[in-house]
Every structure is written in C-alpha cells, then in structure tokens.
Scaffold this active site. Structure first.
Site, PDB file in Angstrom:
ATOM      1  N   ASN A  61      80.704  11.648  35.890  1.00 18.06           N
ATOM      2  CA  ASN A  61      79.767  10.535  36.054  1.00 18.06           C
ATOM      3  C   ASN A  61      78.597  10.966  36.924  1.00 18.06           C
ATOM      4  OD1 ASN A  61      81.784  10.495  38.105  1.00 18.06           O
ATOM      5  ND2 ASN A  61      81.267   8.409  38.668  1.00 18.06           N
ATOM      6  N   GLU A  63      75.468   9.261  38.791  1.00 22.38           N
ATOM      7  CA  GLU A  63      74.892   7.975  39.198  1.00 22.38           C
ATOM      8  C   GLU A  63      73.419   8.129  39.557  1.00 22.38           C
ATOM      9  OE1 GLU A  63      77.569   6.379  42.159  1.00 22.38           O
ATOM     10  OE2 GLU A  63      79.103   5.996  40.634  1.00 22.38           O
ATOM     11  N   CYS A  72      78.444   7.355  32.678  1.00 23.76           N
ATOM     12  CA  CYS A  72      79.863   7.646  32.902  1.00 23.76           C
ATOM     13  C   CYS A  72      80.187   9.083  32.488  1.00 23.76           C
ATOM     14  CB  CYS A  72      80.723   6.718  32.048  1.00 23.76           C
ATOM     15  SG  CYS A  72      80.663   4.992  32.503  1.00 23.76           S
ATOM     16  N   GLU A  74      82.541  10.088  30.481  1.00 23.14           N
ATOM     17  CA  GLU A  74      82.855  10.224  29.052  1.00 23.14           C
ATOM     18  C   GLU A  74      81.582  10.383  28.237  1.00 23.14           C
ATOM     19  OE1 GLU A  74      83.893   7.988  31.184  1.00 23.14           O
ATOM     20  OE2 GLU A  74      85.900   7.232  30.743  1.00 23.14           O
ATOM     21  N   CYS A 112      85.083   2.707  29.725  1.00 19.58           N
ATOM     22  CA  CYS A 112      84.429   1.392  29.659  1.00 19.58           C
ATOM     23  C   CYS A 112      84.025   1.107  28.206  1.00 19.58           C
ATOM     24  CB  CYS A 112      83.211   1.362  30.584  1.00 19.58           C
ATOM     25  SG  CYS A 112      81.785   2.239  29.926  1.00 19.58           S
ATOM     26  N   CYS A 115      81.407   3.450  26.662  1.00 17.03           N
ATOM     27  CA  CYS A 115      81.950   4.783  26.358  1.00 17.03           C
ATOM     28  C   CYS A 115      82.845   4.725  25.125  1.00 17.03           C
ATOM     29  CB  CYS A 115      82.712   5.348  27.552  1.00 17.03           C
ATOM     30  SG  CYS A 115      81.608   5.832  28.896  1.00 17.03           S
TER      31      CYS A 115
HETATM   32  N1  THU Z   1      82.960   5.511  35.389  1.00 18.50           N
HETATM   33  C1  THU Z   1      83.149   6.558  34.528  1.00 18.50           C
HETATM   34  O1  THU Z   1      82.526   7.621  34.664  1.00 18.50           O
HETATM   35  N2  THU Z   1      84.034   6.398  33.530  1.00 18.50           N
HETATM   36  C2  THU Z   1      84.826   5.295  33.348  1.00 18.50           C
HETATM   37  O2  THU Z   1      85.636   5.283  32.421  1.00 18.50           O
HETATM   38  C3  THU Z   1      84.683   4.145  34.232  1.00 18.50           C
HETATM   39  C4  THU Z   1      83.640   4.241  35.272  1.00 18.50           C
HETATM   40  C5  THU Z   1      82.015   5.691  36.489  1.00 18.50           C
HETATM   41  C6  THU Z   1      80.777   4.859  36.444  1.00 18.50           C
HETATM   42  C7  THU Z   1      80.383   4.828  37.906  1.00 18.50           C
HETATM   43  O3  THU Z   1      79.673   6.008  38.220  1.00 18.50           O
HETATM   44  C8  THU Z   1      81.717   4.879  38.639  1.00 18.50           C
HETATM   45  O4  THU Z   1      82.667   5.368  37.706  1.00 18.50           O
HETATM   46  C9  THU Z   1      82.175   3.537  39.179  1.00 18.50           C
HETATM   47  O5  THU Z   1      82.195   2.590  38.187  1.00 18.50           O
END
Ligand code: THU
Length: 157
Positions: A61, A63, A72, A74, A112, A115
């Site tokens: 991920n 940000e 994310c 994925e 999520c 994804c």
């Molecule tokens: N996140 C992911 O990378 N994958 C997931 O399946 C759920 C959430 C990340 C998004 C954000 O950077 C952090 O986790 C918190 O939500």
C-alpha cells in the site's frame, strides 16, 4: 419466489501445511509489507501475484497526504503485474498485513471492494480462477477465486 444462496468456500491452513510454492508466495507478500508506505494509517499491507510465466510481482500500500490518491497493496501489485507482463495471466495472489503494533495481523485481512473489482478484471482476462491466500499469524485463508470474493460482480465483458 425462490431463494438464492451465495457461499464462499474458505480453507484454513497453517503455513506448514502449504507446499513450498505457496509458502514462497506468502513469504513474498509478508516481505512486501516492509516496503509499504503508510505514514497515515501505519497499517502495512503486502501482496504477491504469481503469473503463468513464473514471475512473481509484489506490491504494497502506498498512501498519500491526499488520502484518496493512495492505493492498496493489491491494486499496486495487480496494476504493476499487468503493466510489466501484459501477456501473462494471473494464477494466484497472496496478501499479508502488519497492524500498528508492527506485528502480523492474527486474523487475515481481505481485499477491499475496489481491489476485488480490479482483481476480478485480471481473473477474467486470465480465463482461469486466481487462487487467493490471505495470511494471518493464526492461519492462512485460501479462497478458490476472486469471483468467490465478489459474487454478483459487475463485468462488462
Ligand atoms: N489496505 C490495503 O492495502 N489492502 C487492503 O486489503 C485493505 C487496506 C491499505 C489501505 C490503507 O493504506 C491502509 O491499508 C489502511 O486502510
């Protein structure tokens, strides 16, 4: 009127019950959590995608101060995998996460909605089920396909 039931089959395995190729994919997803950029949530996610050409692409991920600009693990992995090897089909994906304590989550997290939708596109393109491994320190959840995580999905093709 009739009822329709949607069932998501999940196998729960220990890491040691998996074969070396599966363990390797999960290890790469776990390693990828250390390349996550998550200064806002402090929640580090890693993903590793096995392609049918034998390559494994990882993502984490990423940000951003403008929260919705981040992505994310994925999607970072699946977009890069298809950008790097557009001819290759996806065969499996492993996902791992560490929470704000820095430890691996005990209960696996699952992708999520956005994804799931993105991964479904590549499963459809591959023309085969893409196996999903969700890693947690208490066990690995194994799902047979992306569509098992996104029933009644929207697909235009
Ligand atoms: N996140 C992911 O990378 N994958 C997931 O399946 C759920 C959430 C990340 C998004 C954000 O950077 C952090 O986790 C918190 O939500």
């Amino acid at each position: 009127m009739k009822d329709l039931k949607i069932i998501t089959p999940i196998k729960v395995a220990t890491y040691n019950e998996l074969d070396p190729q599966e363990q390797h994919l999960i290890s790469l997803a776990r390693e990828a959590t250390h390349r996550s950029y998550a200064p806002y949530s402090h929640f580090n996610v890693g993903a590793a995608i096995l392609l049918d050409n034998g390559e494994i692409i990882t993502g984490s991920n990423q940000e951003n101060a403008a929260f919705s600009s981040g992505t994310c693990a994925e999607r970072s992995a699946c977009f890069y995998a298809h950008a790097r090897y557009p001819e290759a089909g996806f065969t499996a994906i492993a996902i791992a996460a560490r929470d704000t304590t820095g430890e691996e989550v005990t209960q696996p997290i699952s992708p999520c909605g956005s994804c799931r939708q993105s991964l479904l596109e590549y499963e459809t393109l591959a023309g085969r089920d893409v196996k999903i491994y969700l890693a947690g320190s208490n066990g690995i959840y194994i799902l047979p396909s992306v569509k098992s995580l996104l029933p009644l999905a929207f697909a235009e093709f």
